[in-house]
Design a protein around this motif. Structure first.
Motif, PDB file in Angstrom:
ATOM      1  N   LEU A   1      19.535   1.334  14.873  1.00  0.00           N
ATOM      2  CA  LEU A   1      20.160   2.621  15.204  1.00  0.00           C
ATOM      3  C   LEU A   1      19.515   3.746  14.400  1.00  0.00           C
ATOM      4  O   LEU A   1      19.963   4.872  14.421  1.00  0.00           O
ATOM      5  CB  LEU A   1      21.665   2.569  14.899  1.00  0.00           C
ATOM      6  CG  LEU A   1      22.456   1.438  15.557  1.00  0.00           C
ATOM      7  CD1 LEU A   1      23.910   1.471  15.106  1.00  0.00           C
ATOM      8  CD2 LEU A   1      22.372   1.531  17.083  1.00  0.00           C
ATOM      9  N   GLY A   2      18.475   3.396  13.630  1.00  0.00           N
ATOM     10  CA  GLY A   2      17.821   4.394  12.766  1.00  0.00           C
ATOM     11  C   GLY A   2      18.542   4.512  11.450  1.00  0.00           C
ATOM     12  O   GLY A   2      19.716   4.105  11.315  1.00  0.00           O
ATOM     13  N   ASN A   3      17.817   5.027  10.445  1.00  0.00           N
ATOM     14  CA  ASN A   3      18.440   5.262   9.149  1.00  0.00           C
ATOM     15  C   ASN A   3      19.023   3.983   8.523  1.00  0.00           C
ATOM     16  O   ASN A   3      20.106   4.001   7.940  1.00  0.00           O
ATOM     17  CB  ASN A   3      19.531   6.324   9.298  1.00  0.00           C
ATOM     18  CG  ASN A   3      19.572   7.226   8.090  1.00  0.00           C
ATOM     19  OD1 ASN A   3      18.724   7.091   7.202  1.00  0.00           O
ATOM     20  ND2 ASN A   3      20.555   8.099   8.051  1.00  0.00           N
ATOM     21  N   ASN A   4      18.326   2.900   8.684  1.00  0.00           N
ATOM     22  CA  ASN A   4      18.750   1.596   8.131  1.00  0.00           C
ATOM     23  C   ASN A   4      20.096   1.095   8.667  1.00  0.00           C
ATOM     24  O   ASN A   4      20.807   0.344   7.985  1.00  0.00           O
ATOM     25  CB  ASN A   4      18.780   1.609   6.598  1.00  0.00           C
ATOM     26  CG  ASN A   4      17.396   1.792   6.017  1.00  0.00           C
ATOM     27  OD1 ASN A   4      16.407   1.506   6.692  1.00  0.00           O
ATOM     28  ND2 ASN A   4      17.314   2.279   4.794  1.00  0.00           N
ATOM     29  N   ALA A   5      20.444   1.553   9.856  1.00  0.00           N
ATOM     30  CA  ALA A   5      21.666   1.040  10.492  1.00  0.00           C
ATOM     31  C   ALA A   5      21.268   0.134  11.667  1.00  0.00           C
ATOM     32  O   ALA A   5      20.289   0.422  12.376  1.00  0.00           O
ATOM     33  CB  ALA A   5      22.521   2.203  10.993  1.00  0.00           C
ATOM     34  N   TYR A   6      22.002  -0.933  11.856  1.00  0.00           N
ATOM     35  CA  TYR A   6      21.681  -1.920  12.906  1.00  0.00           C
ATOM     36  C   TYR A   6      22.951  -2.337  13.622  1.00  0.00           C
ATOM     37  O   TYR A   6      24.012  -2.437  12.997  1.00  0.00           O
ATOM     38  CB  TYR A   6      21.000  -3.164  12.297  1.00  0.00           C
ATOM     39  CG  TYR A   6      19.623  -2.821  11.803  1.00  0.00           C
ATOM     40  CD1 TYR A   6      18.506  -3.021  12.602  1.00  0.00           C
ATOM     41  CD2 TYR A   6      19.447  -2.225  10.556  1.00  0.00           C
ATOM     42  CE1 TYR A   6      17.240  -2.641  12.175  1.00  0.00           C
ATOM     43  CE2 TYR A   6      18.192  -1.844  10.114  1.00  0.00           C
ATOM     44  CZ  TYR A   6      17.097  -2.057  10.932  1.00  0.00           C
ATOM     45  OH  TYR A   6      15.855  -1.674  10.514  1.00  0.00           O
ATOM     46  N   LYS A   7      22.790  -2.610  14.921  1.00  0.00           N
ATOM     47  CA  LYS A   7      23.915  -3.136  15.685  1.00  0.00           C
ATOM     48  C   LYS A   7      23.586  -4.593  16.001  1.00  0.00           C
ATOM     49  O   LYS A   7      22.579  -4.899  16.650  1.00  0.00           O
ATOM     50  CB  LYS A   7      24.053  -2.329  16.984  1.00  0.00           C
ATOM     51  CG  LYS A   7      25.213  -2.740  17.842  1.00  0.00           C
ATOM     52  CD  LYS A   7      25.322  -1.731  18.980  1.00  0.00           C
ATOM     53  CE  LYS A   7      26.118  -2.294  20.135  1.00  0.00           C
ATOM     54  NZ  LYS A   7      25.969  -1.438  21.313  1.00  0.00           N
ATOM     55  N   VAL A   8      24.443  -5.491  15.518  1.00  0.00           N
ATOM     56  CA  VAL A   8      24.218  -6.924  15.751  1.00  0.00           C
ATOM     57  C   VAL A   8      25.271  -7.406  16.742  1.00  0.00           C
ATOM     58  O   VAL A   8      26.472  -7.223  16.519  1.00  0.00           O
ATOM     59  CB  VAL A   8      24.356  -7.730  14.433  1.00  0.00           C
ATOM     60  CG1 VAL A   8      24.072  -9.209  14.676  1.00  0.00           C
ATOM     61  CG2 VAL A   8      23.447  -7.167  13.345  1.00  0.00           C
ATOM     62  N   THR A   9      24.800  -7.995  17.840  1.00  0.00           N
ATOM     63  CA  THR A   9      25.750  -8.551  18.805  1.00  0.00           C
ATOM     64  C   THR A   9      25.865 -10.045  18.535  1.00  0.00           C
ATOM     65  O   THR A   9      24.902 -10.796  18.716  1.00  0.00           O
ATOM     66  CB  THR A   9      25.264  -8.290  20.254  1.00  0.00           C
ATOM     67  OG1 THR A   9      25.022  -6.889  20.369  1.00  0.00           O
ATOM     68  CG2 THR A   9      26.299  -8.727  21.270  1.00  0.00           C
ATOM     69  N   GLY A  10      27.025 -10.452  18.044  1.00  0.00           N
ATOM     70  CA  GLY A  10      27.209 -11.844  17.619  1.00  0.00           C
ATOM     71  C   GLY A  10      27.235 -12.807  18.793  1.00  0.00           C
ATOM     72  O   GLY A  10      27.454 -12.417  19.941  1.00  0.00           O
ATOM     73  N   CYS A  11      27.012 -14.074  18.476  1.00  0.00           N
ATOM     74  CA  CYS A  11      27.012 -15.070  19.556  1.00  0.00           C
ATOM     75  C   CYS A  11      28.107 -16.106  19.317  1.00  0.00           C
ATOM     76  O   CYS A  11      28.051 -17.219  19.843  1.00  0.00           O
ATOM     77  CB  CYS A  11      25.644 -15.721  19.657  1.00  0.00           C
ATOM     78  SG  CYS A  11      25.134 -16.459  18.112  1.00  0.00           S
ATOM     79  N   GLY A  12      29.054 -15.761  18.458  1.00  0.00           N
ATOM     80  CA  GLY A  12      30.199 -16.649  18.225  1.00  0.00           C
ATOM     81  C   GLY A  12      29.778 -18.027  17.723  1.00  0.00           C
ATOM     82  O   GLY A  12      30.477 -19.016  17.942  1.00  0.00           O
ATOM     83  N   GLY A  13      28.639 -18.111  17.058  1.00  0.00           N
ATOM     84  CA  GLY A  13      28.224 -19.397  16.485  1.00  0.00           C
ATOM     85  C   GLY A  13      27.400 -20.243  17.437  1.00  0.00           C
ATOM     86  O   GLY A  13      26.893 -21.296  17.044  1.00  0.00           O
ATOM     87  N   ASP A  14      27.218 -19.751  18.674  1.00  0.00           N
ATOM     88  CA  ASP A  14      26.451 -20.542  19.639  1.00  0.00           C
ATOM     89  C   ASP A  14      25.138 -19.799  19.912  1.00  0.00           C
ATOM     90  O   ASP A  14      25.083 -18.912  20.766  1.00  0.00           O
ATOM     91  CB  ASP A  14      27.284 -20.680  20.919  1.00  0.00           C
ATOM     92  CG  ASP A  14      26.627 -21.647  21.895  1.00  0.00           C
ATOM     93  OD1 ASP A  14      25.737 -22.413  21.455  1.00  0.00           O
ATOM     94  OD2 ASP A  14      26.996 -21.601  23.085  1.00  0.00           O
ATOM     95  N   PHE A  15      24.081 -20.177  19.181  1.00  0.00           N
ATOM     96  CA  PHE A  15      22.815 -19.452  19.341  1.00  0.00           C
ATOM     97  C   PHE A  15      22.270 -19.677  20.752  1.00  0.00           C
ATOM     98  O   PHE A  15      22.145 -20.831  21.188  1.00  0.00           O
ATOM     99  CB  PHE A  15      21.788 -19.916  18.302  1.00  0.00           C
ATOM    100  CG  PHE A  15      22.136 -19.514  16.901  1.00  0.00           C
ATOM    101  CD1 PHE A  15      22.147 -18.177  16.522  1.00  0.00           C
ATOM    102  CD2 PHE A  15      22.466 -20.472  15.950  1.00  0.00           C
ATOM    103  CE1 PHE A  15      22.477 -17.797  15.218  1.00  0.00           C
ATOM    104  CE2 PHE A  15      22.794 -20.101  14.655  1.00  0.00           C
ATOM    105  CZ  PHE A  15      22.807 -18.765  14.283  1.00  0.00           C
ATOM    106  N   PRO A  16      21.898 -18.597  21.451  1.00  0.00           N
ATOM    107  CA  PRO A  16      21.404 -18.759  22.826  1.00  0.00           C
ATOM    108  C   PRO A  16      20.139 -19.613  22.900  1.00  0.00           C
ATOM    109  O   PRO A  16      19.940 -20.330  23.865  1.00  0.00           O
ATOM    110  CB  PRO A  16      21.113 -17.320  23.266  1.00  0.00           C
ATOM    111  CG  PRO A  16      21.925 -16.456  22.365  1.00  0.00           C
ATOM    112  CD  PRO A  16      22.068 -17.184  21.076  1.00  0.00           C
ATOM    113  N   VAL A  17      19.246 -19.518  21.899  1.00  0.00           N
ATOM    114  CA  VAL A  17      17.996 -20.283  21.949  1.00  0.00           C
ATOM    115  C   VAL A  17      18.205 -21.603  21.215  1.00  0.00           C
ATOM    116  O   VAL A  17      18.564 -21.619  20.034  1.00  0.00           O
ATOM    117  CB  VAL A  17      16.840 -19.470  21.326  1.00  0.00           C
ATOM    118  CG1 VAL A  17      15.560 -20.305  21.283  1.00  0.00           C
ATOM    119  CG2 VAL A  17      16.615 -18.177  22.110  1.00  0.00           C
ATOM    120  N   LYS A  18      17.974 -22.699  21.923  1.00  0.00           N
ATOM    121  CA  LYS A  18      18.288 -24.019  21.347  1.00  0.00           C
ATOM    122  C   LYS A  18      17.051 -24.738  20.824  1.00  0.00           C
ATOM    123  O   LYS A  18      17.140 -25.859  20.312  1.00  0.00           O
ATOM    124  CB  LYS A  18      18.955 -24.905  22.422  1.00  0.00           C
ATOM    125  CG  LYS A  18      20.320 -24.405  22.829  1.00  0.00           C
ATOM    126  CD  LYS A  18      21.316 -24.654  21.693  1.00  0.00           C
ATOM    127  CE  LYS A  18      22.658 -24.026  22.004  1.00  0.00           C
ATOM    128  NZ  LYS A  18      23.385 -23.608  20.813  1.00  0.00           N
TER     129      LYS A  18
END
Ligand SMILES: O=C(O)C1=C[C@@H](OP(=O)(O)O)[C@@H](O)[C@H](O)C1
Ligand SMILES: C=C(OP(=O)(O)O)C(=O)O
Length: 670
Positions: A70-87
């Motif tokens: 998001l700029g200025n050392n800010a980040y938006k992380v969209t969690g995966c609830g513990g289930d990583f999409p890439v296996k």
């Protein structure tokens, strides 16, 4: 990394100012992982951007987690609830313990196939205790090279359903941290029993505090056991701010304590959850004056100006304790830092590295399996006067004065940052300074902002301009050291003739040049403890000087020698290339000249006073010829550089010239 790179730090006089700290590495990497394991999105503000956090960010992205800047050392992380999409993935995690260990645990419990590797040193850092614990839960982890060390291969496994698991705590606390952060993925109650004495305990406090921010309260029985209850799920906190890095703060606080201060760090304070804020209290035990607010800490030198040695168990501050080891150089007495065995398995063997490099700057060091003992060279021991600052106390014979040497940093960011503080003793070269990128890419820029180097007034000009007289007078007025750079080649020729060194033996002459002990006292020059008389002005000496001056190694040795004169509280030097070549960062640069006619008249007067006969016309011709040679020569030709102030003394007397320089310095003094 490019080990052939280096940074030369000038000798430092003082430190004051204020620094906004980059985000905490420990918090940044925990927050990123927990945000990824949560349901929902997290806005992370003030995240640290450095090698270690980049490895975590890349790792998560490879696993399919969406991270948006998001700029200025800010980040938006969209969690995966513990289930990583890439296996199925290969992760390269550099030398980031805070990425490698926690990701190993999270991936081992998440049902995919992964390989995890790092830099060569990461493959020497132990991970066996964590792998044993994870295998206790049924995880399928194989060592791809040496047992007990990365790289690792993780495969999907049928987890065991065990209600408890044990982990050793005496090699790294990161194993317990990694387990605790991963356990909520199991969805059932699991208790972790800690075997052996847990080290680096405050880092577990950071882990528990961060887990709490993401909605999970871990039940604990002191430091012995920790329980994650069934149904614990990470919940994104919405927005989270990362504190400033308390370990990074230690270098600036130490600078304040050694270099006078006040130096203030902003971003950590009384309210911090990082154990390394306790570094400030340990520095206070050495005598530093510390003040602390909720979100800042400030350090100054001790009231009596002298740091005192301490004997300290450093298990609670393993990273910041390295800073104490270098601060010990400036303390009276012998400092012992104990219970630091973990130093041996970090970015390098830090006990050995620290001992080796501290010895280079002249400290007496004893190294043990889990301790280091350092005797710095305090002003008391050297018998120098009370009012001298910490600067110039290091052993003048130390090998660091050899320009080819430098402080080796072993690809360890903390070695590089710690040894910047040694510049309060002498100019210092730090090899491979870019290794600071692991946690603090802008370190040397920030360090330069809050430190002031020993001031230099460089007065260059043509022969017979009177620059020597002016420079000596200015040095006297300010109580600064004085260097007549032109005399050095003549002194070397004198010393060579005295010692029977041939004037074409480059290696022997360079050695002699760096060994010569030279003192300028008013008009008098002392060489190796004896006053040098008129022989310095004689014909034989002048001829010898021009021979030795042509030798490359001699010039290099004399360059280093000239720079060694830069000692607290300051230096006034005169010559021809002082401001351009020898001290390009001089505080004030003066180009002092006068018309050839007036210089000839002054020289005539001087000679007359000494009872010598001369003709003005001859002197004028000599001066013109010399000017021509000096301005035309290829090596460091005499000229006024754009950053030097012109001082034309044709119509000025010495007092007026001295005043001009002093006024110029007043405007620029640090
Ligand atoms: O958990 C953490 O964030 C850390 C724990 C410490 O390691 P050990 O537990 O191995 O001492 C510390 O040295 C490291 O820089 C960061
Ligand atoms: C030991 C350190 O790093 P790591 O997180 O890789 O263990 C450190 O930063 O001093």
């Amino acid at each position: 990394m490019n080990p052939s790179e280096f940074i030369n730090l000038p000798p430092l006089l003082s430190a004051r100012g204020s620094v906004r700290l980059p985000g905490s590495k420990s918090i940044s990497n925990r927050v990123l992982l927990l945000a990824a394991l949560s349901g929902g999105t997290t806005i992370v503000r003030d995240l640290l951007r450095s090698d270690d956090t980049d490895r975590m960010l890349e790792g998560l992205q490879t696993l399919g987690v969406t991270v948006e800047s998001l700029g200025n050392n800010a980040y938006k992380v969209t969690g995966c609830g513990g289930d990583f999409p890439v296996k199925n993935a290969e992760l390269f995690l550099g030398n980031a313990g805070t990425a490698f260990r926690p990701l190993t645990a999270a991936l081992a419990l998440s049902g995919g196939s992964y390989t995890l590797s790092g830099v060569a040193r990461m493959h020497e850092r132990p991970i066996g205790d964590l792998v044993d614990a994870l295998r206790g839960l049924g995880a399928d982890i194989a060592y791809l090279a040496n047992d007990g060390f990365p790289p690792l291969q993780i495969k999907p496994a049928t987890l065991s359903g065990a209600a408890s698991v044990s982990v050793r705590g005496d090699v790294s606390s990161q194993f317990l941290t990694a387990l605790l952060m991963a356990l909520p993925l199991l969805g059932r109650t699991v208790t972790v029993e800690v075997i052996g004495e847990l080290i680096s305990k405050p880092y577990i406090e950071i882990t528990l505090a961060m887990m709490a921010r993401f909605g999970i309260v871990v039940l604990r029985d002191g430091w012995k056991s920790f329980t994650v209850a069934a149904g614990s799920r990470y919940v994104a906190p919405g927005e989270i701010y990362v504190e400033g890095d308390a370990s990074s703060a230690s270098y600036f606080l130490a600078a304040g304590a050694i270099g006078g201060g006040p130096v203030r760090v902003e971003g950590v304070g009384r309210g911090s959850i990082q154990g390394d804020v306790r570094f400030a209290g340990e520095l206070a035990k050495m005598g530093a004056q510390i003040e602390m607010g909720d979100n800042w800490i400030e350090a100054r030198a001790p009231v009596n100006g002298k740091l005192q040695a301490i004997d300290l168990d450093c298990n609670h501050i393993p990273d910041a304790a390295m800073t104490l080891a270098v601060a010990a150089l400036f303390a009276n007495g012998t400092t012992t830092l104990r219970n630091i065995a973990s130093w041996r398995v970090k970015e390098t063997d830090r006990i050995h590295a620290m001992a080796t490099e501290l010895r280079k700057v002249g400290a007496l060091v004893e190294e043990g399996a889990d301790y280091i003992r350092i005797t710095g060279l305090s002003s008391e021991e050297l018998g120098v006067s009370e009012n001298r600052s910490a600067a110039s106390i290091l052993n003048p014979q130390s090998s660091i004065l050899n320009p080819a040497a430098g402080i080796d940093t072993y690809d360890d960011h903390r070695m590089a940052m710690c040894f910047s503080l040694a510049a309060f003793g002498n100019a210092i070269r730090i090899n491979d300074p870019r290794c600071v990128a692991k946690t603090f890419p802008d370190y040397f820029t920030e360090f330069a902002k809050v430190t002031q180097s020993v001031p230099v007034i460089a007065i260059d000009g043509p022969s017979a301009s009177g620059k020597g007289t002016v420079a000596q007078r200015v040095a006297n007025e300010l109580g600064f050291h004085y260097l007549d750079s032109g005399a050095l080649y003549r002194l070397l020729a004198t010393a060579a003739m005295r010692d029977g060194v041939a004037l074409d033996d480059e290696v022997a002459l360079a050695g002699l040049a760096s060994r010569m002990d030279i003192v300028f006292k008013g008009e008098q020059i002392w060489l190796d403890g004896a006053p040098v008389g008129d022989e310095l002005r004689g014909e034989a000496c002048a001829a010898g000087a021009s021979k030795v001056a042509a030798l490359h190694q001699v010039r290099a040795a004399l360059l280093a020698k000239q720079r060694d004169f830069r000692k607290a509280p300051g230096l006034v030097t005169d010559g021809r290339d002082m401001g351009s070549v020898v001290f390009p960062d001089a505080t004030l640069k003066i180009f002092l000249t006068a018309s050839a006619q007036i210089r000839a008249e002054r020289r005539y007067k001087q000679l007359k006073e000494k009872g010598m006969d001369a003709k003005i016309a001859d002197l004028l011709q000599d001066i013109r010829a010399r000017d021509e040679r000096d301005t035309q020569r290829s090596a460091a030709p005499l000229q006024q550089y754009p950053d030097a102030s012109l001082l034309d003394t044709t119509t000025l007397d010495v007092d007026q010239a001295v005043k001009f320089v002093l006024n110029g310095y007043q405007c620029k003094a640090p």
